[in-house]
Write a protein that holds these residues in place. Structure first.
Motif, short mmCIF file in Angstrom:
data_model
loop_
_atom_site.label_atom_id
_atom_site.label_comp_id
_atom_site.label_asym_id
_atom_site.label_seq_id
_atom_site.Cartn_x
_atom_site.Cartn_y
_atom_site.Cartn_z
N LEU A 71 -4.53 -1.05 -7.48
CA LEU A 71 -4.30 -2.53 -6.10
C LEU A 71 -3.99 -1.09 -5.55
O LEU A 71 -2.99 0.16 -5.52
CB LEU A 71 -3.67 -2.83 -6.46
N SER A 72 -3.60 -1.70 -4.21
CA SER A 72 -2.96 -1.35 -2.92
C SER A 72 -1.89 -0.88 -2.63
O SER A 72 -0.85 -2.29 -3.81
CB SER A 72 -3.54 -2.10 -1.71
N PHE A 73 -0.86 0.10 -2.39
CA PHE A 73 -0.02 0.69 -2.70
C PHE A 73 0.32 -0.34 -1.65
O PHE A 73 1.91 -0.87 -1.86
CB PHE A 73 0.18 1.92 -2.21
N VAL A 74 0.29 -0.23 -0.53
CA VAL A 74 1.03 -1.29 0.77
C VAL A 74 0.65 -2.29 0.63
O VAL A 74 -0.83 -3.11 0.32
CB VAL A 74 0.52 -0.62 1.74
N THR A 75 1.75 -3.31 -0.18
CA THR A 75 1.38 -5.76 -0.14
C THR A 75 2.07 -6.01 0.59
O THR A 75 2.91 -5.61 1.46
CB THR A 75 1.46 -5.32 -1.40
N PRO A 76 1.40 -6.62 1.16
CA PRO A 76 2.01 -7.87 2.23
C PRO A 76 2.89 -8.71 0.84
O PRO A 76 2.99 -9.24 0.22
CB PRO A 76 1.05 -9.41 2.20
N LEU A 94 11.27 -1.23 -0.70
CA LEU A 94 11.05 -0.94 1.15
C LEU A 94 10.39 -1.33 1.06
O LEU A 94 9.39 -1.90 1.19
CB LEU A 94 10.77 0.72 0.39
N ILE A 96 8.27 -2.81 5.60
CA ILE A 96 8.25 -1.73 5.75
C ILE A 96 7.65 -2.70 6.97
O ILE A 96 7.64 -3.96 7.00
CB ILE A 96 7.36 -0.53 5.30
N GLN A 97 7.12 -2.49 8.84
CA GLN A 97 6.84 -3.19 9.32
C GLN A 97 4.95 -2.35 9.94
O GLN A 97 4.79 -1.72 10.41
CB GLN A 97 7.32 -3.93 10.50
N ASP A 98 3.90 -3.62 10.01
CA ASP A 98 2.91 -2.72 10.62
C ASP A 98 2.97 -3.06 12.50
O ASP A 98 3.90 -3.11 12.64
CB ASP A 98 1.51 -3.14 10.35
N PHE A 104 5.36 -6.26 5.58
CA PHE A 104 4.48 -5.62 3.71
C PHE A 104 5.96 -4.72 3.33
O PHE A 104 6.87 -4.20 3.74
CB PHE A 104 3.86 -4.43 4.63
N LEU A 106 6.13 -1.24 0.49
CA LEU A 106 5.47 -0.03 -0.29
C LEU A 106 5.75 -0.63 -2.28
O LEU A 106 7.13 -1.10 -2.44
CB LEU A 106 6.16 0.80 -0.51
N ALA A 113 0.40 -8.59 -7.41
CA ALA A 113 -0.76 -8.70 -6.82
C ALA A 113 -1.95 -8.54 -8.20
O ALA A 113 -2.78 -8.94 -7.45
CB ALA A 113 -1.07 -7.34 -6.49
N PHE A 139 6.97 3.04 -5.49
CA PHE A 139 7.92 3.41 -4.78
C PHE A 139 9.38 2.61 -4.92
O PHE A 139 9.90 1.04 -4.61
CB PHE A 139 7.85 3.47 -2.72
N GLN B 35 -7.27 -7.39 -0.30
CA GLN B 35 -5.49 -7.63 -0.30
C GLN B 35 -4.26 -7.93 0.35
O GLN B 35 -3.47 -8.97 0.19
CB GLN B 35 -4.26 -6.28 -0.82
N LEU B 39 -6.25 -3.80 2.78
CA LEU B 39 -5.82 -2.77 2.17
C LEU B 39 -6.56 -3.14 0.82
O LEU B 39 -7.12 -4.94 1.04
CB LEU B 39 -4.61 -3.94 2.03
N TYR B 40 -7.48 -2.95 0.41
CA TYR B 40 -8.56 -2.81 -1.27
C TYR B 40 -7.89 -2.80 -2.04
O TYR B 40 -7.05 -1.71 -1.69
CB TYR B 40 -10.05 -2.43 -0.06
N ASN B 41 -8.03 -3.37 -3.12
CA ASN B 41 -8.24 -3.12 -4.66
C ASN B 41 -9.80 -3.04 -4.92
O ASN B 41 -9.97 -3.15 -4.32
CB ASN B 41 -7.49 -4.42 -5.58
N PHE B 42 -9.24 -2.17 -5.65
CA PHE B 42 -11.04 -1.46 -5.99
C PHE B 42 -10.97 -2.43 -8.20
O PHE B 42 -9.60 -2.53 -8.60
CB PHE B 42 -10.66 0.12 -6.73
N LEU B 94 2.22 5.13 10.37
CA LEU B 94 3.02 4.27 10.80
C LEU B 94 4.56 4.86 9.94
O LEU B 94 4.81 5.51 9.32
CB LEU B 94 2.62 3.35 9.38
N ILE B 96 8.71 4.26 8.63
CA ILE B 96 8.82 3.20 7.90
C ILE B 96 10.74 4.39 7.64
O ILE B 96 10.97 5.06 7.88
CB ILE B 96 8.35 3.26 6.14
N ASP B 141 -2.24 3.34 10.69
CA ASP B 141 -2.17 1.70 10.68
C ASP B 141 -2.95 1.29 11.90
O ASP B 141 -3.09 1.86 13.24
CB ASP B 141 -0.95 1.84 11.43
N ARG B 153 -6.94 1.06 5.98
CA ARG B 153 -6.02 0.89 6.57
C ARG B 153 -5.43 2.31 6.07
O ARG B 153 -5.17 2.92 6.04
CB ARG B 153 -4.65 0.36 6.83
N GLU B 154 -5.55 1.45 4.41
CA GLU B 154 -4.80 2.78 3.02
C GLU B 154 -6.45 3.00 2.51
O GLU B 154 -7.15 2.04 2.12
CB GLU B 154 -3.80 2.05 2.23
#
Lengths: 434, 434
Positions: A71-76, A94, A96-98, A104, A106, A113, A139, B35, B39-42, B94, B96, B141, B153-154
């Motif tokens: 899964l993506s590490f950065v999530t909404p 944590l 964060i803002q894009d 988002f 970490l 997800a 994280f 995601q 941002l993508y999940n595999f 980005l 943080i 970003d 992005r990721e």
């Protein structure tokens, strides 16, 4: 690997903040170095160990029928709002803002997800059960990162999530994962205990922790000497202050303390210190209900998935192996975790006979896919020996003065025994050892 | 893998923003899902492909003498202040803040961290050269993330950094990496070109890009039809507007455009569209000087390391394979990148003879470590066939009506040819194919 070409920056210097053996020896042995508070780099030796552990975890999970994803590490943040955990996770998560001021996090864990991934993609009871896992960066913004890899902020975690049509099937998977985790920690060569545990912020009903026994462990557990009963003291003492006070005590101090409970089997209970390396949870429908993730049951009725979740601290295991296996001179890797099994040490590289034998043996072992380090550096014997002890190769073949008598020595890092072997027998001897 | 137990959520729906074949087919084929923006999940199939590519990259780099490490993904802003890139990287990097209001960045690349790692740990010319790499998550970003995995992005990137005592040695390594990259892309089964390139924000003198040829490529390159000369048009046209205008043109439009330059070998030059999947740079002392990273030369004099840096877009390669290898029905994986080489399809799972043969063949192939999918789902033949084409297994063994005549069919995804094979010969036939 030829040591003269390797990047293994060993050092005598102990980092200021390193109180634990694993922290000291992993930094001193050139396995890791600190990038920032709770942020670590894995150098070549550390990366090899990490990948060995990752491989064992993956092999056993795949054999148990789990499917690996990433899964993506950065999530909404929206994911976390919907489950209600945006607040519950507190400052450890944590935010964060894009560049477009969208929020988002970490990922500190990935229940939300994973539920979103399965939702509307698995729609029938016929497609269940399903167990998805990843071995991925996490994280958690610890207030006081410490103890090296044991309480870092960025770490590698295996997190698995299973989906079921019934509570019974979820419990079957929970039990299967308990057995799978036992296989993993056994293969890693660890002395560990499975104990009853609190579910904490993850939520859900039943949960078990896997503890590597080590005097330096942050947790206090109670185990039975006669059966496999074990519990984290958090589940036994209601009083938080009492739990904290026990956790503050050293292993030695705990041995003098009596335990009023009696194990139901009649066996003696005793206190142990443990490092939590795995945690499995029966979640029920907590997340599937919150995120409206349903399947159709046999009668075509929509029902939320029954879920369980399963975690292993993969980078934490690197340190845990050393907390349990070290002496005053350095690391003692188990066979499955050692970055190289055999270290071939030429005492005097100017001695052509020594170097020729070293080269021959090294190339022969490489040809057999034996993970061998060849210490061909122009350094004093004592220096190289200390270095080998610090790094913790299971076996070091010493090619030195005794070669004149047709002998080499094999040093066992764990037992510290040195035995002489005829040069003609050394290859066979090594293959028997490993 | 039994398809009935696998999590491969194929779909007919095309994501709204998916204009490129790789984006459409990877989502529709259940390889990835989105995601969030960029941002993508595999999912399981995507993860297998990603790991296959990662393994090939690692194997070739290790054989070329590189050492794998893993740097922390979150890095302190101080690193970037010292090199002067905190500003130069702009909004793509980005920033943080942790709970203590300390500033960090999500690593977009790692020159600074790698120099800091080597600084004071490699101190003598005798310890050089050194080539360290990682295959690790990166974050940039992008203002407009698009094209699925091609401009996310990721993403997963292989970034390598080499350290040398002289420019000559740095150029030797640069050439070695060019050859190593060629081996990697050749093993992946890709049609690619190496071209002269601009160094951009990374800096340094010489640089080369590796482009997978695909009509949908964002870059325009010029290649010679007679020799191995190639160049990104950025290095040829001074006028930025002209470059942009050419990049806007489709592959077909470009074929009608004349090229005034002539290759020095006398061969014809032609325009191609390419996807950048690798980039290698001769850095010189840009970063080592800025970060005061020195070694002692033969005369004991401190000198900054000569450096080079080497990147491969690992997750981008997943999409690049498909941009180059697809048709209107879906993915066509190359042998080395296919998630499963053989797909065994039982046309009618209620037919006991068909199922028995399918099971037998599946288990026999598993026993020989052949990566086989067994499509044992209760679905119509046409549905399963479309699904197999969308996913893109190189070969599908169809066990259907012809079984009455002792025959099964083998369908080749690339050529779309279907040939009949006697059931007794099918195992041998498959082993010859793969």
């Amino acid at each position: 690997m030829r040591r003269s070409r390797a990047f293994i920056p060993t050092t005598k210097e102990v980092p200021n903040d390193a109180t634990l053996p694993s922290h000291q020896f992993l930094v001193r042995g050139g396995f890791i170095n600190q990038q920032g508070a709770g942020l670590y780099n894995f150098l070549p030796l550390g990366k090899i160990v990490l990948e060995k552990i990752r491989t064992i975890v993956k092999e056993e999970l795949d054999m148990a029928g789990c499917n690996e994803v990433q899964l993506s590490f950065v999530t909404p943040i929206g994911l976390w709002d919907r489950s209600g955990r945006a607040d519950a996770m507190g400052k450890e998560m944590l935010r964060i803002q894009d560049r477009h001021q969208n929020d988002f996090v970490l990922s500190p864990t990935n229940e939300e997800a994973m539920v979103e991934l399965v939702k509307n993609r698995v729609t029938s009871y016929k497609d269940l059960p399903l167990n998805l896992y990843q071995i991925n960066t996490k994280f958690r913004d610890e207030a006081r990162p410490r103890y090296g890899l044991l309480r870092g902020r960025e770490f590698l975690m295996k997190d698995g999530y299973s989906f079921h049509a019934s509570t019974e099937d979820m419990i079957r998977e929970f039990d299967l994962m308990e057995e799978t985790y036992k296989k993993i920690f056994t293969r890693l060569g660890l002395d560990f205990r499975v104990v009853q545990a609190d579910s904490g912020a993850i939520g859900g009903e039943g949960s078990k922790e896997f503890h590597v026994l080590a005097d330096s462990g942050e947790d206090t557990i109670i185990v039975c000497e006669s059966c496999d009963y074990g519990a984290n003291i958090e589940t036994i003492f209601d009083n938080e202050e009492e739990v904290d006070a026990l956790n503050e005590k050293t292993y030695e101090e705990l041995q003098t303390k009596e335990i009023s409970e009696k194990c139901s089997c009649g066996g003696n209970l005793s206190f142990k210190k443990g490092i939590e390396v795995g945690h499995i949870f029966q979640l029920g429908t907590k997340y599937s209900s919150a995120l409206e993730a349903n399947f159709s049951d046999e009668n075509g009725k929509p029902r939320p998935f029954e879920m369980a979740t399963f975690g292993i601290g993969v980078s934490r295991l690197v340190a845990s192996v050393i907390e349990q296996n070290h002496d005053e001179n350095g690391c003692i890797w188990t066979k499955e975790t050692a970055p190289y099994t055999i270290n071939i040490m030429v005492s005097n590289i100017k001695d052509e006979t020594q170097m020729t034998l070293g080269e021959e043996l090294y190339l022969k072992l490489l040809g057999e896919n034996v993970e061998a380090m060849f210490d061909d550096r122009k350094e004093r014997f004592g220096f190289k020996m200390k270095d080998a002890e610090l790094i913790g190769f299971p076996y070091t073949v010493i090619i030195g003065k005794e070669l004149d008598n047709g002998l080499v020595q094999v040093y066992d890092r764990k037992t510290q025994e040195k035995i002489s072997v005829k040069t003609g027998d050394i290859y066979k001897h090594i293959m028997e050892l490993i």
